[in-house]
Motif scaffolding. Structure first.
Motif: not given
Length: 190
Positions: A37-42
């Motif tokens: 999720d963090v990777s997608d948001r970044l």
């Protein structure tokens, strides 16, 4: 994606039970999901941070910096309009730079220097007043320096063109023209 990476990283240690039903396996799954999720948001933040790749929020935020929203609709045209507006500075007062900026904003117009601090804005691809002209006029007047006089030039059928084409009133009436549609029957530029 990250769950598999974490499992591959921890497996050689041999101290964790990484099966899906174990506590440590569930923890690895939860951590992997959180990191995904963090990777997608970044990735989204990185895309929206650059004018050249922005699609939604990044374009909206940049357009909010200007007095008027550019006349562009597609993401590609909006990017080009924002890039054109960001190039305006003290050296942008040449007719060529003004012309480039107007076209970059998604407005199909050209600025022509008439002399004595006068500019003529023409719409070469449109007969008559272009659709949405009040918005286009506001955008152009916001872009152009206030010390320049601006005239907007609209193209209509001229009497000389009627004579050159050999139009008769009978032909005009047979074609079903109204006065408004006839004055917009401009021959294509060659």
């Amino acid at each position: 994606m990250y769950e598999g990476y974490l499992r591959d990283l921890l497996a050689p240690l041999g101290i964790y039970d990484l099966t899906e039903s174990s506590v440590s396996g569930a923890a690895v799954c939860a951590l992997g999901t959180g990191l995904d999720d963090v990777s997608d948001r970044l990735e989204e933040i990185e895309r929206e941070a650059l004018t050249a790749t922005a699609e939604d929020e990044g374009l909206d935020r940049r357009e909010a910096l200007f007095a008027r929203r550019p006349a562009a609709v597609t993401a590609e045209d909006r990017r080009a309009a924002i890039a054109a507006l960001l190039q305006i500075d003290g050296d942008s007062l040449t007719p060529e730079a003004i012309d480039r900026t107007i076209r970059g904003c998604g407005i199909k117009a050209r600025a022509i220097e008439m002399g004595d601090r006068q500019l003529r804005v023409i719409f070469p691809e449109v007969a008559g007043e272009p659709e949405g002209f009040p918005q286009i006029q506001k955008i152009i007047l916001d872009i152009l320096p206030c010390h320049l006089g601006v005239e907007f030039y609209f193209r209509y059928l001229t009497w000389e063109e009627c004579e050159a084409a050999g139009y008769t009133w009978a032909q005009v009436e047979a074609a079903g023209h109204t006065w408004e549609s006839f004055q917009l029957a401009v021959p294509p530029e060659e």
